[in-house]
Motif scaffolding. Structure first.
Motif, PDB file in Angstrom:
ATOM      1  N   LYS A  13     -30.736  92.261  31.929  1.00 43.88           N
ATOM      2  CA  LYS A  13     -31.073  91.086  32.768  1.00 43.88           C
ATOM      3  C   LYS A  13     -32.565  90.755  32.700  1.00 43.88           C
ATOM      4  O   LYS A  13     -32.954  89.604  32.529  1.00 43.88           O
ATOM      5  CB  LYS A  13     -30.695  91.368  34.224  1.00 43.88           C
ATOM      6  CG  LYS A  13     -29.202  91.308  34.486  1.00 43.88           C
ATOM      7  CD  LYS A  13     -28.954  91.275  35.984  1.00 43.88           C
ATOM      8  CE  LYS A  13     -28.074  92.342  36.528  1.00 43.88           C
ATOM      9  NZ  LYS A  13     -28.029  93.690  36.212  1.00 43.88           N
ATOM     10  N   MET A  14     -33.382  91.790  32.843  1.00 39.40           N
ATOM     11  CA  MET A  14     -34.833  91.547  32.896  1.00 39.40           C
ATOM     12  C   MET A  14     -35.359  91.021  31.559  1.00 39.40           C
ATOM     13  O   MET A  14     -36.192  90.095  31.521  1.00 39.40           O
ATOM     14  CB  MET A  14     -35.535  92.864  33.292  1.00 39.40           C
ATOM     15  CG  MET A  14     -36.925  92.705  33.797  1.00 39.40           C
ATOM     16  SD  MET A  14     -37.122  91.375  34.968  1.00 39.40           S
ATOM     17  CE  MET A  14     -38.346  90.410  34.135  1.00 39.40           C
ATOM     18  N   SER A  35     -31.736  96.558  20.666  1.00 37.41           N
ATOM     19  CA  SER A  35     -30.682  96.984  21.577  1.00 37.41           C
ATOM     20  C   SER A  35     -30.026  98.212  20.952  1.00 37.41           C
ATOM     21  O   SER A  35     -30.223  98.481  19.761  1.00 37.41           O
ATOM     22  CB  SER A  35     -29.654  95.851  21.711  1.00 37.41           C
ATOM     23  OG  SER A  35     -28.510  96.306  22.374  1.00 37.41           O
ATOM     24  N   LYS A  40     -25.292  92.711  20.081  1.00 38.09           N
ATOM     25  CA  LYS A  40     -26.069  92.245  21.242  1.00 38.09           C
ATOM     26  C   LYS A  40     -27.483  91.818  20.801  1.00 38.09           C
ATOM     27  O   LYS A  40     -27.993  90.780  21.225  1.00 38.09           O
ATOM     28  CB  LYS A  40     -26.140  93.414  22.241  1.00 38.09           C
ATOM     29  CG  LYS A  40     -26.543  93.033  23.647  1.00 38.09           C
ATOM     30  CD  LYS A  40     -26.422  94.274  24.535  1.00 38.09           C
ATOM     31  CE  LYS A  40     -27.188  94.116  25.809  1.00 38.09           C
ATOM     32  NZ  LYS A  40     -27.309  95.373  26.554  1.00 38.09           N
ATOM     33  N   TYR A  57     -33.988 101.316  19.104  1.00 41.63           N
ATOM     34  CA  TYR A  57     -35.324 101.097  19.661  1.00 41.63           C
ATOM     35  C   TYR A  57     -36.398 101.613  18.676  1.00 41.63           C
ATOM     36  O   TYR A  57     -37.458 101.006  18.521  1.00 41.63           O
ATOM     37  CB  TYR A  57     -35.465 101.808  21.007  1.00 41.63           C
ATOM     38  CG  TYR A  57     -34.490 101.360  22.085  1.00 41.63           C
ATOM     39  CD1 TYR A  57     -33.830 100.136  22.013  1.00 41.63           C
ATOM     40  CD2 TYR A  57     -34.253 102.175  23.194  1.00 41.63           C
ATOM     41  CE1 TYR A  57     -32.958  99.734  23.022  1.00 41.63           C
ATOM     42  CE2 TYR A  57     -33.381 101.778  24.205  1.00 41.63           C
ATOM     43  CZ  TYR A  57     -32.738 100.560  24.107  1.00 41.63           C
ATOM     44  OH  TYR A  57     -31.870 100.169  25.105  1.00 41.63           O
ATOM     45  N   ASN A  75     -35.145 102.780  34.531  1.00 40.47           N
ATOM     46  CA  ASN A  75     -36.355 103.569  34.792  1.00 40.47           C
ATOM     47  C   ASN A  75     -36.437 104.905  34.047  1.00 40.47           C
ATOM     48  O   ASN A  75     -37.517 105.323  33.634  1.00 40.47           O
ATOM     49  CB  ASN A  75     -36.462 103.853  36.300  1.00 40.47           C
ATOM     50  CG  ASN A  75     -36.448 102.574  37.111  1.00 40.47           C
ATOM     51  OD1 ASN A  75     -36.717 101.503  36.590  1.00 40.47           O
ATOM     52  ND2 ASN A  75     -36.125 102.678  38.399  1.00 40.47           N
ATOM     53  N   LYS A  96     -41.659  98.158  35.747  1.00 40.08           N
ATOM     54  CA  LYS A  96     -41.919  99.014  36.896  1.00 40.08           C
ATOM     55  C   LYS A  96     -40.657  99.760  37.289  1.00 40.08           C
ATOM     56  O   LYS A  96     -39.579  99.195  37.077  1.00 40.08           O
ATOM     57  CB  LYS A  96     -42.468  98.221  38.080  1.00 40.08           C
ATOM     58  CG  LYS A  96     -41.880  96.841  38.385  1.00 40.08           C
ATOM     59  CD  LYS A  96     -40.438  96.632  38.732  1.00 40.08           C
ATOM     60  CE  LYS A  96     -39.706  97.355  39.762  1.00 40.08           C
ATOM     61  NZ  LYS A  96     -38.277  96.896  39.882  1.00 40.08           N
ATOM     62  N   TYR A 280     -43.106  85.000  35.095  1.00 42.18           N
ATOM     63  CA  TYR A 280     -43.641  86.065  34.228  1.00 42.18           C
ATOM     64  C   TYR A 280     -44.716  85.559  33.272  1.00 42.18           C
ATOM     65  O   TYR A 280     -45.372  86.348  32.589  1.00 42.18           O
ATOM     66  CB  TYR A 280     -42.492  86.760  33.468  1.00 42.18           C
ATOM     67  CG  TYR A 280     -41.507  87.373  34.421  1.00 42.18           C
ATOM     68  CD1 TYR A 280     -41.723  88.636  34.955  1.00 42.18           C
ATOM     69  CD2 TYR A 280     -40.399  86.655  34.862  1.00 42.18           C
ATOM     70  CE1 TYR A 280     -40.855  89.175  35.885  1.00 42.18           C
ATOM     71  CE2 TYR A 280     -39.522  87.175  35.796  1.00 42.18           C
ATOM     72  CZ  TYR A 280     -39.753  88.443  36.305  1.00 42.18           C
ATOM     73  OH  TYR A 280     -38.912  88.971  37.236  1.00 42.18           O
TER      74      TYR A 280
HETATM   75  N1  LIG Z   1     -40.260  92.778  37.091  1.00 41.49           N
HETATM   76  C1  LIG Z   1     -39.143  92.379  37.676  1.00 41.49           C
HETATM   77  O1  LIG Z   1     -39.091  91.330  38.302  1.00 41.49           O
HETATM   78  C2  LIG Z   1     -37.896  93.202  37.531  1.00 41.49           C
HETATM   79  C3  LIG Z   1     -36.674  92.719  37.983  1.00 41.49           C
HETATM   80  C4  LIG Z   1     -35.538  93.490  37.745  1.00 41.49           C
HETATM   81  C5  LIG Z   1     -35.648  94.713  37.110  1.00 41.49           C
HETATM   82  N2  LIG Z   1     -36.858  95.154  36.700  1.00 41.49           N
HETATM   83  C6  LIG Z   1     -36.998  96.423  35.969  1.00 41.49           C
HETATM   84  O2  LIG Z   1     -36.512  96.187  34.644  1.00 41.49           O
HETATM   85  C7  LIG Z   1     -35.836  97.336  34.153  1.00 41.49           C
HETATM   86  C8  LIG Z   1     -34.461  96.911  33.661  1.00 41.49           C
HETATM   87  O3  LIG Z   1     -33.722  96.320  34.711  1.00 41.49           O
HETATM   88  P1  LIG Z   1     -32.484  95.321  34.414  1.00 41.49           P
HETATM   89  O4  LIG Z   1     -32.090  94.774  35.718  1.00 41.49           O
HETATM   90  O5  LIG Z   1     -32.834  94.432  33.300  1.00 41.49           O
HETATM   91  O6  LIG Z   1     -31.385  96.377  33.939  1.00 41.49           O
HETATM   92  P2  LIG Z   1     -30.108  96.093  33.041  1.00 41.49           P
HETATM   93  O7  LIG Z   1     -29.649  94.685  33.182  1.00 41.49           O
HETATM   94  O8  LIG Z   1     -29.164  97.196  33.319  1.00 41.49           O
HETATM   95  O9  LIG Z   1     -30.660  96.238  31.548  1.00 41.49           O
HETATM   96  C9  LIG Z   1     -31.253  97.399  31.075  1.00 41.49           C
HETATM   97  C10 LIG Z   1     -31.049  97.508  29.564  1.00 41.49           C
HETATM   98  O10 LIG Z   1     -31.596  98.744  29.151  1.00 41.49           O
HETATM   99  C11 LIG Z   1     -30.884  99.273  28.051  1.00 41.49           C
HETATM  100  N3  LIG Z   1     -30.520 100.669  28.287  1.00 41.49           N
HETATM  101  C12 LIG Z   1     -31.054 101.735  27.636  1.00 41.49           C
HETATM  102  N4  LIG Z   1     -30.513 102.873  28.065  1.00 41.49           N
HETATM  103  C13 LIG Z   1     -29.613 102.553  28.988  1.00 41.49           C
HETATM  104  C14 LIG Z   1     -28.706 103.324  29.769  1.00 41.49           C
HETATM  105  N5  LIG Z   1     -28.637 104.659  29.685  1.00 41.49           N
HETATM  106  N6  LIG Z   1     -27.911 102.658  30.627  1.00 41.49           N
HETATM  107  C15 LIG Z   1     -27.970 101.323  30.752  1.00 41.49           C
HETATM  108  N7  LIG Z   1     -28.802 100.538  30.009  1.00 41.49           N
HETATM  109  C16 LIG Z   1     -29.623 101.148  29.149  1.00 41.49           C
HETATM  110  C17 LIG Z   1     -29.681  98.357  27.870  1.00 41.49           C
HETATM  111  O11 LIG Z   1     -30.001  97.522  26.773  1.00 41.49           O
HETATM  112  P3  LIG Z   1     -29.302  97.631  25.351  1.00 41.49           P
HETATM  113  O12 LIG Z   1     -27.837  97.786  25.628  1.00 41.49           O
HETATM  114  O13 LIG Z   1     -29.648  96.326  24.764  1.00 41.49           O
HETATM  115  O14 LIG Z   1     -29.879  98.789  24.616  1.00 41.49           O
HETATM  116  C18 LIG Z   1     -29.586  97.540  29.118  1.00 41.49           C
HETATM  117  O15 LIG Z   1     -29.070  96.266  28.907  1.00 41.49           O
HETATM  118  C19 LIG Z   1     -35.844  98.364  35.292  1.00 41.49           C
HETATM  119  O16 LIG Z   1     -36.858  99.290  35.045  1.00 41.49           O
HETATM  120  C20 LIG Z   1     -36.180  97.556  36.547  1.00 41.49           C
HETATM  121  O17 LIG Z   1     -36.928  98.294  37.484  1.00 41.49           O
HETATM  122  C21 LIG Z   1     -37.970  94.415  36.895  1.00 41.49           C
END
Ligand SMILES: NC(=O)c1ccc[n+]([C@@H]2O[C@H](COP(=O)([O-])OP(=O)(O)OC[C@H]3O[C@@H](n4cnc5c(N)ncnc54)[C@H](OP(=O)(O)O)[C@@H]3O)[C@@H](O)[C@H]2O)c1
Length: 327
Positions: A13-14, A35, A40, A57, A75, A96, A280
């Protein structure tokens, strides 16, 4: 001038929201995405016009054309991936919280210095027009001497033990996911507290779903902070001083409106300060500008700030009995 080549790791999502903003910035381009899944990566690359789509990666990290890597994984993976990037001579913007604990954060700061690379924690709030204005108001003493700060961040998340919000293996919990924003604001406005009290309620996975914090400062200000996955809390921030108060409208970490009150709670000014794109762009501009100037850290969000933030979070974690296998 040559555009700065960005790479994005972890296409969730981020990464999507960030890419939407990145492609609008002139000084740089989205060069590569990675990814764990090639299909994807291909889809993401075609949506956002990235030149390269990697299924690992490591491949992106080892691409010599990538100048800066944005790490957008859950995280638990931030520490290892940031370390890999720095050792491969990449600049890094890491989501973060940068790490799960203080020791990991200190290790990354050392590594960035050793490799002479740029490193920053992606606390986008720091670069918002509202944050700049808030700091100016505080500097001008518009509300007098500071007395206290209140900030909360809460939303109702459907419980799912596998989801990154609740899964301890992925570094879940309300404190690290959203509590970091109230803590960030308190550190920005009041500095490091000298005493920290915290209470939490845990979900069945062992991470906090509710965390309440009270900070005390050597100069006697107080901060009352809260984060929760249990309900929609106002997600506002208020800073109180001897001559009035300032309110950051919801959601305060991406607020576009500041209201100033006098000491009788009468509103005296409402300031509209919109952000660009999804919010951003300001953070991306800061990273681009630092890299162009050969800086290894941002003066607005230096690494010492991230270390102090990690130290405070570490103390809160101790208070509420929260720890992670990965750190
Ligand atoms: N700055 C902001 O406004 C903001 C907002 C939300 C979240 N965040 C931060 O952004 C980060 C990601 O959050 P998100 O909401 O984007 O999460 P998300 O939608 O779950 O996406 C995370 C991505 O990380 C990869 N990944 C690698 N290892 C993984 C594992 N073991 N399980 C699941 N996914 C894994 C996956 O990508 P692939 O499948 O492509 O490898 C997955 O799509 C977090 O650290 C969060 O704190 C920041």
């Amino acid at each position: 001038m040559k555009k700065i080549n960005w790479g994005i790791i972890g296409l969730g999502k981020m990464a999507t929201i960030f890419a939407e903003d990145l492609i609008q910035v002139e000084a740089s381009q989205l060069y590569a995405v990675a990814s764990r899944n090639q299909i994807k990566a291909d889809l993401f690359a075609s949506n956002y016009n990235a030149k390269k789509a990697y299924s690992s990666y490591e491949k992106l990290i080892n691409d010599p054309n990538v100048d800066v890597v944005y790490i957008a994984t859950p995280n638990h993976a931030h520490f290892e991936l940031t370390q890999m990037c720095l050792q491969a001579q990449k600049n890094v913007l890491c989501e973060k919280p940068m790490c799960l604990n203080l020791a990991q954060t200190q290790t990354l700061v050392k590594e960035a210095k050793l490799q002479n690379r740029f490193l920053m924690e992606a606390i986008w709030t720091r670069f918002m027009p509202t944050t700049k204005k808030l700091l100016n108001l505080l500097k001008e003493k518009r509300i007098g001497k500071l007395i206290s700060l209140e900030a909360d961040f809460g939303f109702q998340a459907k419980f799912d033990p596998e989801n990154r919000l609740f899964n301890p293996e992925l570094g879940g919990g309300a404190l690290l996911d959203i509590g970091i924003y109230p803590v960030f604001l308190s550190l920005l406005c009041l500095g490091k507290p000298h005493k920290i009290k915290a209470l939490a309620r845990k979900s069945s996975t062992g991470v906090d779903s509710f965390c309440s914090m009270l900070f005390d400062y050597s100069t006697n200000e107080k901060a009352l902070l809260q984060s929760t996955f249990e309900y929609e809390s106002p997600t506002e921030a208020k800073i109180f001083g001897t001559k009035g108060s300032i309110k950051l409208y919801s959601r305060f970490h991406q607020s576009q409106v500041i209201e100033i009150f006098d000491q009788h709670r009468t509103s005296i000014e409402v300031l509209n300060l919109p952000y660009q794109g999804n919010g951003y762009i300001h953070e991306i501009n800061e990273v681009n500008s630092c890299i162009e100037q050969g800086k290894t850290q941002s003066e607005l969000l230096p690494l010492e700030f991230s270390v102090n933030l990690a130290e405070i979070l570490e103390q809160v974690k101790k208070e509420i009995g929260l720890s992670y296998k990965h750190g």
